[in-house]
Design a protein around this motif. Structure first.
Motif, PDB file in Angstrom:
ATOM      1  N   GLU A   2      21.971  -9.436  17.707  1.00 52.00           N
ATOM      2  CA  GLU A   2      23.235  -9.947  18.240  1.00 52.00           C
ATOM      3  C   GLU A   2      22.983 -10.774  19.497  1.00 52.00           C
ATOM      4  OE1 GLU A   2      26.843  -7.220  17.707  1.00 52.00           O
ATOM      5  OE2 GLU A   2      25.163  -5.814  17.635  1.00 52.00           O
ATOM      6  N   SER A  39      29.519  -7.234  14.510  1.00 50.43           N
ATOM      7  CA  SER A  39      28.491  -7.592  13.534  1.00 50.43           C
ATOM      8  C   SER A  39      28.080  -6.431  12.641  1.00 50.43           C
ATOM      9  CB  SER A  39      27.258  -8.129  14.271  1.00 50.43           C
ATOM     10  OG  SER A  39      26.208  -8.418  13.390  1.00 50.43           O
ATOM     11  N   GLU A  73      26.247  -8.460   3.021  1.00 51.16           N
ATOM     12  CA  GLU A  73      27.088  -8.868   4.137  1.00 51.16           C
ATOM     13  C   GLU A  73      26.363  -8.669   5.464  1.00 51.16           C
ATOM     14  OE1 GLU A  73      30.275 -10.214   6.442  1.00 51.16           O
ATOM     15  OE2 GLU A  73      29.779 -10.494   4.325  1.00 51.16           O
ATOM     16  N   GLN A  74      25.587  -7.576   5.578  1.00 52.81           N
ATOM     17  CA  GLN A  74      24.868  -7.332   6.830  1.00 52.81           C
ATOM     18  C   GLN A  74      23.830  -8.414   7.088  1.00 52.81           C
ATOM     19  OE1 GLN A  74      25.259  -4.344   9.323  1.00 52.81           O
ATOM     20  NE2 GLN A  74      24.779  -6.395  10.052  1.00 52.81           N
ATOM     21  N   ARG A 101      25.578 -11.541   8.287  1.00 52.32           N
ATOM     22  CA  ARG A 101      25.994 -11.455   9.690  1.00 52.32           C
ATOM     23  C   ARG A 101      24.792 -11.572  10.622  1.00 52.32           C
ATOM     24  NH1 ARG A 101      30.565  -6.670  10.051  1.00 52.32           N
ATOM     25  NH2 ARG A 101      31.833  -7.299   8.260  1.00 52.32           N
ATOM     26  N   GLN A 125      23.892 -15.099  10.998  1.00 49.71           N
ATOM     27  CA  GLN A 125      24.833 -15.757  11.903  1.00 49.71           C
ATOM     28  C   GLN A 125      24.498 -15.421  13.349  1.00 49.71           C
ATOM     29  OE1 GLN A 125      27.574 -18.001  11.188  1.00 49.71           O
ATOM     30  NE2 GLN A 125      27.159 -18.239  13.369  1.00 49.71           N
ATOM     31  N   ASP A 126      24.091 -14.176  13.592  1.00 47.56           N
ATOM     32  CA  ASP A 126      23.674 -13.783  14.944  1.00 47.56           C
ATOM     33  C   ASP A 126      22.504 -14.633  15.426  1.00 47.56           C
ATOM     34  OD1 ASP A 126      25.567 -11.736  15.222  1.00 47.56           O
ATOM     35  OD2 ASP A 126      24.253 -10.242  14.310  1.00 47.56           O
TER      36      ASP A 126
END
Length: 431
Positions: free
Chosen positions: A145, A327, A363-364, A367, A370-371
């Motif tokens: 993150e 997240s 999905e994890q 994300r 994206q982080d």
């Protein structure tokens, strides 16, 4: 030598003691100083308390000397032994760092309370039949993150939290686990921050997030009963505490309605319509900034204002956070724009952060990727993804909820201190 009087605390009982001859307490300008008496009376520092003695022997005593002695049944001091003459070098020396007699409670006393709090928390989890775990603090891949700056070593990274490894334990069949984890986040220094800190983190399988919110309330009630004898410290409100959604807080304090579908541009327009556009002064978002990061930057300008202005005198659970800000949390079943995330605020201090955990490995990974884009956009170093954690999710993580509570901040709140260094044996600047 015999005891004349006790300056602080309880009277010395018969027994063996050791301490240090004390010369002077440096107080602030509005307080008087306690100095070594010239009439043969001396002040002796034993642990974090001062005792005044009459020197009735021929032994030469000097400030800073280490001494040991016995108190006999009659109350006299006998078998005095001295060692060395050591200057204390002021309050920042190790002689007085933890036991300033003019500070009530002293740092040493707060560390005693910390010990009792940890022991009582373990007792509570034992009663609930949890298993205490110890996962590694050195890992190959940290949390990606963008808000975190993990500390890199030659062998990997120091953890920012134990979350990934604890979830792997859940995949392996553990159902109720907790741990006191030493965590590390580079550059986080301030009254509530230290680069090395302690998190109390726990997980329950097949329960809703509300259960872990109740866990916190029960833990605090248990501590107040067993550590503070039923009398909570000043400004510590007893549970149960109110539970409010992020949406309701924005509506109440800013007259902004969040529906979970707004873009960063739409959120900025809502801020303008509410008359709070000044809160976004000097906030410049570059065109290439990822959408969810742009949303996050605007949101936290608003949230920081709410925190400092409206949450500083209350204790409240804040739940259902916008999805771009969670997240690792699952999506709310009733509103896909929000996540099953909760934070506990006590007098403006963020104490805890919890999720109904995301269990979907696809999905994890999405994300996490994206982080990484967000990290690049903010100029932070990239980090490897934890492929073993993602592989573990593919094996199947049961529905579960997790909570991370800042132990150091909890002790600050319960002891009424405003600096995190007061609840630590050593802060970063003391090393």
């Amino acid at each position: 030598m015999s005891i004349l009087s006790k300056t602080f605390g309880t009277k010395l009982l018969p027994g063996h003691y050791h301490g240090r001859i004390f010369e002077e307490i440096h107080r602030n300008e509005n307080e008087k100083c306690l100095t070594l008496r010239k009439n043969k009376n001396i002040l002796v520092l034993i642990k974090d308390e001062l005792f005044e003695f009459i020197n009735e022997c021929d032994i030469e005593l000097s400030p800073g000397q280490l001494i040991s002695f016995d108190i006999c049944e009659k109350g006299d001091l006998v078998n005095l032994i001295t060692r060395g003459t050591i200057k204390t070098n002021g309050l920042e020396s190790d002689v007085l760092r933890w036991r300033r007699p003019t500070q009530n409670p002293s740092r040493m006393e707060i560390l005693r309370v910390r010990h009792r709090i940890l022991r009582a928390i373990r007792e509570w989890f034992d009663i609930q039949e949890f298993i205490e775990t110890e996962t590694p603090i050195l890992v190959h891949a940290p949390n990606p993150e963008s808000q975190f700056s993990p500390i890199k070593t030659d062998s990997g990274f120091l953890i920012t939290s134990p979350e990934f490894q604890m979830k792997r334990l859940l995949v392996g069949g553990f159902e109720k686990i907790y741990q006191f984890a030493r965590c590390f986040r580079e550059g986080e220094i301030g009254p509530f921050h230290n680069p090395e800190f302690t998190i109390l983190e726990w997980y329950r399988s097949e329960v809703k997030l509300e259960v872990l919110m109740s866990d916190i309330e029960e833990i605090i009630s248990y501590l107040v009963k067993n550590i503070f004898k039923g009398n909570p410290p000043e400004k510590v409100s007893l549970p149960p505490w109110p539970r409010m959604t992020v949406c309701s807080i924005f509506k109440k304090y800013l007259n902004i309605f969040l529906d979970g579908s707004e873009s960063s541009t739409q959120l900025r327009l809502k801020v303008q319509s509410s008359g709070h556009n000044s809160l976004l002064d000097n906030l410049k978002i570059e065109p290439e900034t990822p959408e969810n990061l742009a949303y996050e930057q605007i949101f936290f300008r608003l949230w920081n204002y709410i925190e400092t202005e409206f949450l500083k005198n209350t204790t409240v659970f804040v739940y259902e956070w916008p999805l771009p800000l969670a997240s690792l949390a699952s999506v709310c079943s009733q509103n896909s724009g929000f996540a099953e995330r909760v934070e506990l605020y006590a007098n403006g201090i963020e104490l805890a952060n919890g999720f109904m955990e995301l269990t979907d490995p696809v999905e994890q990974r999405k994300r996490f990727e994206q982080d990484l884009l967000n990290r690049h956009s903010e100029g932070r170093n990239s980090v490897p993804l934890d492929e073993k954690f993602l592989k573990s999710l593919e094996l199947g993580l049961q529905n579960c909820s997790g909570m991370a509570l800042g132990l150091d901040r909890l002790i600050m709140w319960l002891c009424g201190t405003k600096k995190i260094r007061d609840v630590l044996c050593f802060s970063q600047d003391e090393l």
